[in-house]
Scaffold this active site. Structure first.
Site, PDB file in Angstrom:
ATOM      1  N   GLY A  82      -9.839  -9.173  -0.557  1.00 55.90           N
ATOM      2  CA  GLY A  82      -8.685  -9.715   0.156  1.00 55.90           C
ATOM      3  C   GLY A  82      -8.371 -11.162  -0.180  1.00 55.90           C
ATOM      4  O   GLY A  82      -7.224 -11.500  -0.506  1.00 55.90           O
ATOM      5  N   LYS A 137     -21.125 -16.150   1.337  1.00 53.83           N
ATOM      6  CA  LYS A 137     -22.548 -15.868   1.527  1.00 53.83           C
ATOM      7  C   LYS A 137     -23.173 -15.044   0.426  1.00 53.83           C
ATOM      8  O   LYS A 137     -22.643 -14.007   0.044  1.00 53.83           O
ATOM      9  CB  LYS A 137     -22.726 -15.110   2.853  1.00 53.83           C
ATOM     10  N   GLY A 139     -13.610  -3.736   0.312  1.00 54.52           N
ATOM     11  CA  GLY A 139     -14.971  -3.190   0.387  1.00 54.52           C
ATOM     12  C   GLY A 139     -15.226  -2.153  -0.691  1.00 54.52           C
ATOM     13  O   GLY A 139     -16.306  -2.109  -1.286  1.00 54.52           O
ATOM     14  N   ARG A 179       0.838  -1.216   0.000  1.00 62.80           N
ATOM     15  CA  ARG A 179       0.000   0.000   0.000  1.00 62.80           C
ATOM     16  C   ARG A 179       0.864   1.255   0.000  1.00 62.80           C
ATOM     17  O   ARG A 179       0.493   2.258  -0.601  1.00 62.80           O
ATOM     18  CB  ARG A 179      -0.927  -0.004   1.202  1.00 62.80           C
TER      19      ARG A 179
HETATM   20  P1  AMP Z   1     -16.373 -13.864   1.128  1.00 71.55           P
HETATM   21  O1  AMP Z   1     -15.821 -13.039   2.241  1.00 71.55           O
HETATM   22  O2  AMP Z   1     -17.866 -13.860   1.050  1.00 71.55           O
HETATM   23  O3  AMP Z   1     -15.711 -13.582  -0.212  1.00 71.55           O
HETATM   24  O4  AMP Z   1     -16.039 -15.368   1.500  1.00 71.55           O
HETATM   25  C1  AMP Z   1     -14.740 -15.867   1.595  1.00 71.55           C
HETATM   26  C2  AMP Z   1     -14.772 -17.107   2.417  1.00 71.55           C
HETATM   27  O5  AMP Z   1     -15.646 -18.052   1.815  1.00 71.55           O
HETATM   28  C3  AMP Z   1     -13.438 -17.794   2.524  1.00 71.55           C
HETATM   29  O6  AMP Z   1     -12.992 -17.702   3.847  1.00 71.55           O
HETATM   30  C4  AMP Z   1     -13.731 -19.233   2.138  1.00 71.55           C
HETATM   31  O7  AMP Z   1     -13.143 -20.179   3.006  1.00 71.55           O
HETATM   32  C5  AMP Z   1     -15.243 -19.317   2.244  1.00 71.55           C
HETATM   33  N1  AMP Z   1     -15.790 -20.377   1.411  1.00 71.55           N
HETATM   34  C6  AMP Z   1     -15.689 -20.519   0.088  1.00 71.55           C
HETATM   35  N2  AMP Z   1     -16.269 -21.651  -0.307  1.00 71.55           N
HETATM   36  C7  AMP Z   1     -16.744 -22.253   0.789  1.00 71.55           C
HETATM   37  C8  AMP Z   1     -17.440 -23.488   1.027  1.00 71.55           C
HETATM   38  N3  AMP Z   1     -17.728 -24.296   0.017  1.00 71.55           N
HETATM   39  N4  AMP Z   1     -17.796 -23.768   2.292  1.00 71.55           N
HETATM   40  C9  AMP Z   1     -17.485 -22.927   3.316  1.00 71.55           C
HETATM   41  N5  AMP Z   1     -16.836 -21.776   3.156  1.00 71.55           N
HETATM   42  C10 AMP Z   1     -16.461 -21.432   1.905  1.00 71.55           C
END
Ligand code: AMP
Length: 400
Positions: free
Chosen positions: A353, A200, A376, A38
Site C-alpha cells: 500500500g 519493522k 499482503g 480494483r
Molecule cells: P511497513 O508497513 O513495514 O512497510 O512500514 C511502513 C511505515 O514505515 C510507514 O508508515 C513509514 O512512515 C514508516 N517508516 C519508514 N521509515 C521510518 C522511520 N525512519 N522512522 C519511523 N517510521 C518509519
C-alpha cells in the site's frame, strides 16, 4: 514456476461463470467509492466472460463486517460503478448465498452479469466453512479466482469453494500478477535488486531471507535499517529499533554474506527530535545520529547511492518506504527512489500500500513496469513463492 489454468482454457458459453473479484474499494464517509482501480482491474476478465457467452456472477468482500450484514459495507455502489464501466446493467443480489440468490442466478442469460452482496456478511467466509463454500459453489459451473489481493487468505470464496466446483482456474489479473512474479524470479535479467523499506524487521524478515536466496543486491532502508545499525554497534538516538530483532539482523547480514548478496543501507539520514510536520531537521552521516534525535528519512548521499544501485540493475523488486513519507519533510528519500526506478529501463515490480501511494505521489505510475494490486498477497508471494488460493487450484488439478 507458477503456472495455472486460466479462464481461457474453458468453454464459457451458457455457463454460470462465478468470478471471485477483489472489490474491496476505499469508501468515504457517505459510502462513495474514492478509488475504483480494483473494479477497473477486473474488467478484462469480466468482459472476456461476457463476450464468450458466460452468465457472470461476481463475488467479493468489502471491509471487515465481522460476519454480519452492515449496510455501510454493501457492495451496491460497486455494482453501480461496474455498470458504468461495462455499459450494461449489473444486477445486484442482496445476499451472496441462499435460495433467492440461486433463483436470481438461474434467471441470468448469457452475457448478463450479477454482483453478489458482501461475502463477509456471513461468518463462514473468513472461517472457510465448508457449508458456506458449498453454497457459493452451487452458483457456479466454472469458478474463476481473479482476486489477487485476497489470494493469501484461506477463505471460503478463495479456497474452500474449489473442492466443490467442477472447473476452476484464474482470471487475467491473477495471471498478470503471477506472470510478473515469474519474470522477476525465473531466469530474471540480472543483476536482480530488491529494495525493502518500512517500519519493522519483524514483519519483513521472512521476505528478506527468502529474497536473499534469489537476488544479487538488496537495499534495506526505512526504520528497519536502525536495527541493523544497532546490531553493528552504532548509536541510533531515538530512532525506531527492534531490540529483540538484533540477532535476526545479524542473521540476515550473515546470510547475505554467505550468499554473495550485496547489502546496502542508508549512509546518511535526515534526523529530527520529533516525528512531527514542522520538526527542525538535520542531515547526518549514519554513524552520527545525535542523542535524542531520530532518523526519519534517508539523506542526499543515500539517494545518490541507491540511485546508482538502481541504475546498475536489470530487474527491481520494491516494497516499503525509505522514511516517514507521510510527512512532507521526510518524503524526499522515498519519492527519489520511486523516480530513480522510473528512469531506468529495468523490469520493475512494486507492491504494498505505501509503495503504491509513494509511486503515485512521485507521478511515475506509468514508468514502473508493474504495480501489484496485492499488499499482503504480494509480500506472501515474495516470501513463499506461492499463495493458498493458487495452491488449492494446484491440488484440484487447476494448476500446472
Ligand atoms: P511497513 O508497513 O513495514 O512497510 O512500514 C511502513 C511505515 O514505515 C510507514 O508508515 C513509514 O512512515 C514508516 N517508516 C519508514 N521509515 C521510518 C522511520 N525512519 N522512522 C519511523 N517510521 C518509519
Amino acid at each position: 514456476m507458477l503456472t495455472c489454468k486460466t479462464i481461457e482454457d474453458f468453454v464459457l458459453e451458457g455457463q454460470r461463470v462465478f468470478i471471485r473479484v477483489d472489490y474491496n474499494v476505499p469508501l468515504d464517509e457517505e459510502g462513495n467509492i474514492t478509488d475504483d482501480v480494483r473494479i477497473r482491474r477486473s474488467l478484462p476478465t469480466v468482459n472476456y466472460a461476457l463476450d464468450h457467452g458466460g452468465k457472470v456472477i461476481l463475488a467479493s468482500h468489502l471491509g471487515r463486517p465481522k460476519g454480519k450484514p452492515d449496510p455501510r459495507l454493501s457492495l451496491k455502489p460497486a455494482a453501480v460503478r461496474l455498470s458504468r464501466f461495462l455499459g450494461k446493467e449489473v444486477k445486484f443480489a442482496s445476499d451472496c448465498v441462499g435460495p433467492a440468490v440461486e433463483k436470481g442466478v438461474q434467471g441470468l442469460r448469457p452475457g448478463e452479469v450479477m454482483l453478489l452482496e458482501n461475502l463477509r456478511f456471513h461468518p463462514g467466509e473468513t472461517k472457510n466453512d465448508p457449508q458456506f463454500a458449498q453454497s457459493l459453489a452451487r452458483l457456479a459451473d466454472v469458478y474463476i479466482n481473479d482476486a489477487f489481493g485476497t489470494a493469501h487468505r484461506k477463505h471460503a470464496s478463495t479456497y474452500g469453494i474449489v473442492e466443490f466446483v467442477a472447473r476452476a482456474a484464474i482470471g487475467f489479473l491473477m495471471k498478470k500478477e503471477i506472470g510478473y512474479f515469474n519474470k522477476a524470479f525465473i531466469n530474471p535479467n540480472r543483476p536482480l535488486l530488491a529494495i525493502i523499506g518500512g517500519a519493522k524487521i519483524s514483519t519483513k524478515v521472512g521476505i528478506m531471507e527468502a529474497l536473499l536466496e534469489k537476488v544479487d543486491k538488496m537495499v534495506v532502508s526505512g526504520a528497519m535499517a536502525f536495527t541493523f545499525y544497532r546490531y553493528l554497534g552504532w548509536s541510533t538516538g531515538t530512532s525506531l529499533v527492534e531490540e529483540e530483532m538484533l540477532e535476526t539482523a545479524g542473521r540476515v547480514i550473515r546470510k547475505a554474506w554467505k550468499g554473495g548478496v550485496k547489502l546496502y543501507f542508508p549512509v546518511d539520514l535526515v534526523v529530527a527530535r520529533k516525528m512531527v510536520p514542522q520538526a527542525e531537521s538535520r542531515i547526518v552521516p549514519c554513524q552520527e545520529i545525535p542523542e535524542g534525535w531520530m532518523g526519519l528519512d534517508i539523506g542526499p548521499a543515500s539517494i545518490t547511492l541507491f540511485g546508482e544501485v538502481v541504475g546498475g540493475s536489470e530487474t527491481i523488486i520494491w516494497n516499503g518506504p525509505m522514511g516517514v513519507f507521510e510527512l512532507d519533510k521526510f518524503k524526499k528519500g522515498t519519492l527519489s527512489v520511486a523516480r530513480a526506478i522510473a528512469t531506468v529501463p529495468a523490469l520493475s515490480i512494486a507492491g504494498g500500500g505505501d509503495t503504491d501511494v509513494a509511486i503515485h505521489e512521485a507521478g511515475v505510475t506509468d514508468q514502473i513496469t508493474y504495480i501489484s494490486t496485492g499488499g499482503g498477497a504480494f509480500l506472501e508471494l515474495l516470501e513463499k513463492g506461492t499463495l493458498p488460493a493458487l495452491e488449492v487450484l494446484k491440488k484440484e488439478g487447476g494448476l500446472g
